[in-house]
Motif scaffolding. Sequence first.
Motif, PDB file in Angstrom:
ATOM      1  N   GLN A  25       1.253  -1.136   0.108  1.00 24.60           N
ATOM      2  CA  GLN A  25       0.432   0.225  -0.081  1.00 24.60           C
ATOM      3  C   GLN A  25       0.659   1.398  -0.197  1.00 24.60           C
ATOM      4  O   GLN A  25       0.641   2.457  -0.378  1.00 24.60           O
ATOM      5  N   SER A  28       2.792   2.424  -3.500  1.00 23.09           N
ATOM      6  CA  SER A  28       1.424   2.624  -4.396  1.00 23.09           C
ATOM      7  C   SER A  28       0.811   3.900  -3.793  1.00 23.09           C
ATOM      8  O   SER A  28       0.005   4.127  -4.465  1.00 23.09           O
ATOM      9  N   TYR A  29       1.030   4.077  -3.074  1.00 22.89           N
ATOM     10  CA  TYR A  29       0.053   5.438  -2.043  1.00 22.89           C
ATOM     11  C   TYR A  29       0.461   7.019  -2.793  1.00 22.89           C
ATOM     12  O   TYR A  29       2.290   6.730  -3.028  1.00 22.89           O
ATOM     13  N   PRO A  30      -0.233   7.928  -3.190  1.00 23.29           N
ATOM     14  CA  PRO A  30      -1.282   7.117  -3.270  1.00 23.29           C
ATOM     15  C   PRO A  30      -2.719   6.362  -4.269  1.00 23.29           C
ATOM     16  O   PRO A  30      -1.571   7.336  -5.721  1.00 23.29           O
ATOM     17  N   SER A  31      -3.625   5.450  -4.664  1.00 29.63           N
ATOM     18  CA  SER A  31      -3.369   5.162  -5.848  1.00 29.63           C
ATOM     19  C   SER A  31      -4.701   5.549  -5.489  1.00 29.63           C
ATOM     20  O   SER A  31      -6.005   4.698  -6.512  1.00 29.63           O
ATOM     21  N   LYS A  32      -5.652   6.207  -4.996  1.00 29.68           N
ATOM     22  CA  LYS A  32      -6.807   6.434  -4.227  1.00 29.68           C
ATOM     23  C   LYS A  32      -7.022   7.819  -3.939  1.00 29.68           C
ATOM     24  O   LYS A  32      -6.365   8.445  -4.197  1.00 29.68           O
ATOM     25  N   PRO A  33      -8.852   8.812  -4.711  1.00 31.12           N
ATOM     26  CA  PRO A  33      -8.267   9.958  -3.827  1.00 31.12           C
ATOM     27  C   PRO A  33      -8.537  10.409  -2.514  1.00 31.12           C
ATOM     28  O   PRO A  33      -8.282   9.203  -1.176  1.00 31.12           O
ATOM     29  N   THR A  35      -8.979  12.598   1.169  1.00 32.36           N
ATOM     30  CA  THR A  35      -9.562  12.942   1.255  1.00 32.36           C
ATOM     31  C   THR A  35      -9.136  14.130   1.835  1.00 32.36           C
ATOM     32  O   THR A  35      -8.461  13.791   3.299  1.00 32.36           O
ATOM     33  N   ASP A  63      -4.418  13.172  -9.530  1.00 32.31           N
ATOM     34  CA  ASP A  63      -5.436  12.670  -8.317  1.00 32.31           C
ATOM     35  C   ASP A  63      -5.371  12.871  -7.920  1.00 32.31           C
ATOM     36  O   ASP A  63      -5.585  14.289  -7.454  1.00 32.31           O
ATOM     37  N   TYR A  90      -5.638   7.928   3.644  1.00 34.50           N
ATOM     38  CA  TYR A  90      -6.435   8.957   3.225  1.00 34.50           C
ATOM     39  C   TYR A  90      -7.456   9.509   3.535  1.00 34.50           C
ATOM     40  O   TYR A  90      -8.326  10.209   2.594  1.00 34.50           O
TER      41      TYR A  90
END
Length: 324
Positions: A25, A28-33, A35, A63, A90
Amino acid sequence: MIRRFLNKNILLALALGACLPWQAQAASYPSKPITFVVPFGAGSATDQLARALGQGITEETGDVVIIENKPGASAMIGASTVARAEADGYHVLITTNTSQAANPHLYKKLSYDPVKDFEPVTLLGTGGQIMVVNPSSPAKTVEEFIALAKKQPGKMTFGSGSSSSRVAGELFQQMAGIQILHVPYKSNPAAITDVLGGQVDMMMADMATGLPQVQSGKLRALGVTMLTPSALAPNVPTIDKAGVPGYEMGYWFGAYVPARTPAAVVDKLHDLLVKAETHAAATRFYTQTGTHPVVSTPKELLAFQKAETEKWGVIIRKAGIQPE
């Protein structure tokens, strides 16, 4: 002996296996938005900074950064939201000394622990405030405001939407020897609205919220809370020189994630935030609001927070504020 050897190696393998998902993890961070949770309303200084930093991270990574405003309860709602979030990097609390240093002295019970529930990431900036009144106010100087308040003790009001704003007002009345009524709001922009409407007599607003209203002529500035004049409002005296010797108040911004977030993820987020401070949107925020950009290591932020918590405790006790 063989059994012990096997058991030991099985436990080691399990421990290593448990680490692998976090390592993957972090890689690959960040792999999504991501917040950014802001514990104050839209338009507040913290909100403006979060949006500027979010834009910088988007430019850096491609991203999207989501801004989620969670105002209310002196930043407790937003802080609690992040404290309970998954520890994966996240959900990031973009906050101030309100939630992390002042609240423990203002409230008997918090819905989160400012230290145990978070991993510090980095400091983001420091700034000062500006004392504002409605242009229709008879007070054109700090001394005139104090004189008016002394003529009608307990009848004049000041608004606040953060602990920084509230404590600045409380300390002012304590040092000036006056009695003015505190009116709480969910965020500073909401308090400013009532100063603009004449429902509240005065506010100690952060520069990002108050200065644009002064520059447009919608509010009158009486003083700034720093010991030196602001470059953005050079004609506005310091409160220290304008009638309350020794008066000083400021605030700071910082980024936090839930406790137990992997160190490798914290480090990556730290680097993203540090880079974001140099992007155009953040540079504009710092320049236009008189905020000083600051960065730190997570350990430095933790030590700074501890020192600030002690300092705010002294200020709050000096101002005579009793925990609610």
